[in-house]
Scaffold this active site. Structure first.
Site, PDB file in Angstrom:
ATOM      1  N   HIS A 134      37.081  45.443  50.551  1.00 56.17           N
ATOM      2  CA  HIS A 134      37.120  44.939  49.182  1.00 56.17           C
ATOM      3  C   HIS A 134      36.633  43.490  49.197  1.00 56.17           C
ATOM      4  CE1 HIS A 134      38.957  43.359  45.464  1.00 56.17           C
ATOM      5  NE2 HIS A 134      39.094  44.618  45.061  1.00 56.17           N
ATOM      6  N   ASP A 207      44.784  44.036  54.923  1.00 50.68           N
ATOM      7  CA  ASP A 207      44.744  44.031  53.456  1.00 50.68           C
ATOM      8  C   ASP A 207      45.532  45.258  53.009  1.00 50.68           C
ATOM      9  OD1 ASP A 207      44.208  44.367  50.777  1.00 50.68           O
ATOM     10  OD2 ASP A 207      42.037  44.209  50.949  1.00 50.68           O
ATOM     11  N   GLN A 210      46.129  48.577  48.982  1.00 51.68           N
ATOM     12  CA  GLN A 210      46.074  50.015  48.711  1.00 51.68           C
ATOM     13  C   GLN A 210      46.908  50.827  49.707  1.00 51.68           C
ATOM     14  OE1 GLN A 210      44.733  51.139  46.030  1.00 51.68           O
ATOM     15  NE2 GLN A 210      43.592  49.332  45.392  1.00 51.68           N
ATOM     16  N   LYS A 233      49.653  46.379  42.002  1.00 52.98           N
ATOM     17  CA  LYS A 233      49.255  47.683  42.534  1.00 52.98           C
ATOM     18  C   LYS A 233      50.462  48.436  43.115  1.00 52.98           C
ATOM     19  CE  LYS A 233      44.637  45.980  43.717  1.00 52.98           C
ATOM     20  NZ  LYS A 233      43.898  46.555  42.578  1.00 52.98           N
ATOM     21  N   CYS A 375      34.568  46.388  43.209  1.00 56.31           N
ATOM     22  CA  CYS A 375      34.652  45.179  44.048  1.00 56.31           C
ATOM     23  C   CYS A 375      34.431  45.512  45.516  1.00 56.31           C
ATOM     24  CB  CYS A 375      36.003  44.480  43.864  1.00 56.31           C
ATOM     25  SG  CYS A 375      36.252  43.805  42.217  1.00 56.31           S
TER      26      CYS A 375
END
Length: 453
Positions: A134, A207, A210, A233, A375
């Site tokens: 991302h 990261d 997600q 999220k 993105c």
């Protein structure tokens, strides 16, 4: 095929994906349709921003009457708010398996966390990332430099081999890697990435935007050095996020935001900065956002890990199988040999602009999906769709019925086409004659109302 037909006759419990795992705010919200009437809104855009859990909204409502200044207030409510904020920090750190010497910095979102960490990596030290990241896990390192962007190979095995070779060829301070792709839900095996990086003397940042809301993750268990993730999220859309990990870089780096709360002593000539986390939390913090994020972490931690994975797996399999049965639909994948992806599925419809399909799904079926390049421009180019795609993403509030609504709507698009005319307006497809309230009016309560139960 109905959800019931896929379930064995089990009287005691529903099949995975048949009902929501946790209740979300607005699950019965109805929206207007361009052809007329209203329908229950189907939110398949959790990967962008998930809806608030009811428990999160309730916790914020409880905290609001007690809200006051934090850390330096003598008043009783200031002390209550300070305790709530620091308790939230501990809850968030515990949720991601922080080690006893790790630090949890409360920020706005994952992008904020990654930019913060980019300012903490020692000067001159190199960072290694993959081209499937991302933008939030690419642009801060690109701006900082030195950076190596490793091309993603066609398989997990080849990508790990290339990662190992890159680490052996040059020294790196940090490997930044996605915990789960925001385009396909896929990931590299973190234990192998961590082993390769640590063997070469590099740290690992995950990261987790997600990953953390969809799978159990532990810093201590994985061996990763840092994780960043967003509340919006993770069913807590109140402007909060976190960076959790090793203390030394965070204590040595310049304050992320120079201001009150980040200091120990200030004179006209010099300033003595506080240690992390407060060193990087200058200004008045987002107390209610922190409370919301902690409440979401508590709710997710209360789910059995196998139930969380099974729910999402059932939804993803139904979605991928259904899309594969539609003519001209291509499901995007990064690696043919990846396993256990999260519930993020991107796809294309042959001959159809993704923006048009997304507008059709919204205007004529009340379904929210994402369209564009997510993105992740380098990844979309690598996957052969530089112009963009469609993305459907599920979460704890999604059901098989939601997936079936999308599949039926796509089937109708392919077989009969849109019922109304569409045209691009300021770069976005819109119905030519749209009788629905303007978005601003709808946000103030016109046209959208909860369904009666």
């Amino acid at each position: 095929m109905s959800a019931a037909l896929l379930c064995p006759p089990a009287p005691a419990a529903a099949c995975a994906g048949e009902v929501p795992l946790l209740p979300v705010v607005g699950a019965d919200t109805r929206v207007p349709l361009v052809p007329g009437g209203t329908t229950r809104y189907v939110d398949l855009d959790s990967a962008a921003s998930s809806r608030a859990l009811e428990s999160v909204a309730a916790r914020v409502a409880e905290a609001l009457p007690l809200y006051a200044s934090v850390h330096r207030g003598a008043g009783y409510l200031s002390q209550v708010s300070t305790a709530a904020y620091e308790d939230a920090r501990e809850t968030v750190a515990r949720f991601v398996g922080a080690r006893t010497d790790d630090v949890c910095v409360l920020v706005r979102h994952t992008t904020d966390a990654l930019n913060l960490l980019a300012g903490c990596v020692p000067d001159g030290e190199a960072v290694l990332v993959l081209d499937c990241e991302h933008h939030a896990d690419l642009l801060p390192w690109q701006r900082r430099g030195p950076l190596t962007v490793l091309p993603t190979a066609a398989s997990v095995v080849e990508t790990l081999r290339a990662l190992g070779a890159a680490l052996a060829a040059a020294p790196y301070a940090l490997v930044a890697v996605t915990g789960a792709s925001n385009v396909t839900g896929e990931s590299l095996p973190l234990d192998e990435v961590v082993a390769l990086a640590h063997a070469a003397g590099a740290r690992v940042l995950v990261d987790g935007a997600q990953l953390v809301p969809h799978r159990r993750f532990s810093l201590a268990g994985s061996g990763a050095d840092y994780v960043a993730f967003s509340g919006h999220k993770a069913y807590a859309p109140f402007g909060s996020g976190a960076l959790v990990g090793r203390r030394d870089w965070l204590d040595a780096a310049p304050a992320y935001l120079a201001g009150g709360g980040a200091v120990q002593q200030v004179s006209v000539e010099e300033t003595s900065w506080a240690a992390a986390p407060h060193r990087h939390e200058g200004g008045s913090p987002n107390v209610l956002g922190a409370v919301a994020l902690a409440a979401a972490c508590d709710a997710l931690a209360g789910l059995a890990a196998e139930d969380l994975a099974a729910h999402e797996r059932a939804l993803r399999e139904r979605l991928v199988d259904g899309l594969g049965a539609l003519p001209g639909v291509r499901v995007l994948r990064i690696w043919a040999d990846s396993t256990d992806p999260t519930g993020v599925v991107s796809f294309t419809v042959a001959g159809a602009d993704p923006g048009l399909v997304a507008a059709y799904l919204s205007a004529e079926h009340g379904i929210g999906v994402r369209d564009g390049r997510f993105c992740a421009h380098p990844l979309l180019a690598r996957l052969g769709v530089p112009e963009g795609a469609l993305r459907a993403s599920v979460g704890v509030g999604s059901t098989l019925a939601d997936v079936d609504r999308l599949l039926a709507a796509l089937d109708a698009f392919l077989s009969a086409g849109p019922r109304v005319a569409y045209a691009p307006v300021d770069g976005r497809w819109q119905p030519v004659d749209d009788p629905r309230p303007l978005p601003g009016d709808a946000a103030r309560g016109a046209g959208c109302a909860p369904a009666r139960r």
